[in-house]
Enzyme design. Sequence first.
Site, PDB file in Angstrom:
ATOM      1  CG  HIS A   1      -0.246   0.062   2.541  1.00 54.18           C
ATOM      2  ND1 HIS A   1      -0.178  -1.012   3.404  1.00 54.18           N
ATOM      3  CD2 HIS A   1       0.427   1.061   3.136  1.00 54.18           C
ATOM      4  CE1 HIS A   1       0.509  -0.662   4.479  1.00 54.18           C
ATOM      5  NE2 HIS A   1       0.897   0.590   4.336  1.00 54.18           N
TER       6      HIS A   1
HETATM    7  P1  TYD Z   1      -2.540  -3.613   7.317  1.00 58.65           P
HETATM    8  O1  TYD Z   1      -2.305  -2.155   7.049  1.00 58.65           O
HETATM    9  O2  TYD Z   1      -3.381  -4.345   6.305  1.00 58.65           O
HETATM   10  O3  TYD Z   1      -1.158  -4.355   7.486  1.00 58.65           O
HETATM   11  P2  TYD Z   1      -0.012  -4.583   6.380  1.00 58.65           P
HETATM   12  O4  TYD Z   1      -0.167  -3.504   5.365  1.00 58.65           O
HETATM   13  O5  TYD Z   1       1.265  -4.524   7.132  1.00 58.65           O
HETATM   14  O6  TYD Z   1      -0.198  -5.944   5.796  1.00 58.65           O
HETATM   15  O7  TYD Z   1      -3.194  -3.722   8.757  1.00 58.65           O
HETATM   16  C1  TYD Z   1      -3.693  -4.951   9.246  1.00 58.65           C
HETATM   17  C2  TYD Z   1      -4.953  -4.676  10.067  1.00 58.65           C
HETATM   18  O8  TYD Z   1      -4.646  -3.870  11.196  1.00 58.65           O
HETATM   19  C3  TYD Z   1      -6.019  -3.950   9.255  1.00 58.65           C
HETATM   20  O9  TYD Z   1      -7.267  -4.557   9.565  1.00 58.65           O
HETATM   21  C4  TYD Z   1      -6.004  -2.553   9.814  1.00 58.65           C
HETATM   22  C5  TYD Z   1      -5.502  -2.726  11.231  1.00 58.65           C
HETATM   23  N1  TYD Z   1      -4.733  -1.578  11.722  1.00 58.65           N
HETATM   24  C6  TYD Z   1      -5.272  -0.770  12.703  1.00 58.65           C
HETATM   25  O10 TYD Z   1      -6.389  -0.982  13.193  1.00 58.65           O
HETATM   26  N2  TYD Z   1      -4.539   0.302  13.170  1.00 58.65           N
HETATM   27  C7  TYD Z   1      -3.302   0.584  12.674  1.00 58.65           C
HETATM   28  O11 TYD Z   1      -2.651   1.575  13.127  1.00 58.65           O
HETATM   29  C8  TYD Z   1      -2.757  -0.263  11.639  1.00 58.65           C
HETATM   30  C9  TYD Z   1      -1.409   0.026  11.046  1.00 58.65           C
HETATM   31  C10 TYD Z   1      -3.508  -1.326  11.195  1.00 58.65           C
END
Ligand code: TYD
Length: 149
Positions: free
Chosen positions: A62
């Site tokens: 992302h």
């Molecule tokens: P995600 O951004 O998809 O992780 P990555 O990009 O590292 O694979 O985040 C995973 C889950 O955590 C998603 O459901 C959103 C949640 N999340 C929060 O609730 N608060 C936060 O600060 C972050 C970074 C993620």
Amino acid sequence: MSTDFHAKSSTQDCRLIELERFGSLEGTLSVVENGAASPLGYDVSRVFYIFDTPAEASRGGHSHLMDYQTLVALSGSFDVLLDDGSGSEPRRVCLNRPNLGLLIPPGIWRTMENFSAGSVCMALAKNPYDEAEYVRDYDEFLRLTASKR
Ligand code: TYD
């Protein structure tokens, strides 16, 4: 929300930051604080960390419209692939030291891979969590960065 960062971002704007180490026979301490003494150039409002990551996993995938984040391998190592949408080969950075931060400004598509066993990735984010400022669709990212190609 502004998409300006995507039009201008460059992987060269991603910066490796050496955090000061306070070492002794009992171990080492590194510190990140807000304000004028911040090594990041922004105040941190959120810390999150990623652990129990299988070696074959790919995370991230992302970019952000607004948020600045600095990634640190608190334990173990992983690679970060940085893509600014210019069509150049993504820049690969290996994070493998707990006093080494990778600052990623908005507008950069980041993916993390090659996690070592037991690795812990800490992220120091400028802004509170806001799903609306995530770009999670790579085609949308390509649209936002189209002027660079
Ligand atoms: P995600 O951004 O998809 O992780 P990555 O990009 O590292 O694979 O985040 C995973 C889950 O955590 C998603 O459901 C959103 C949640 N999340 C929060 O609730 N608060 C936060 O600060 C972050 C970074 C993620």
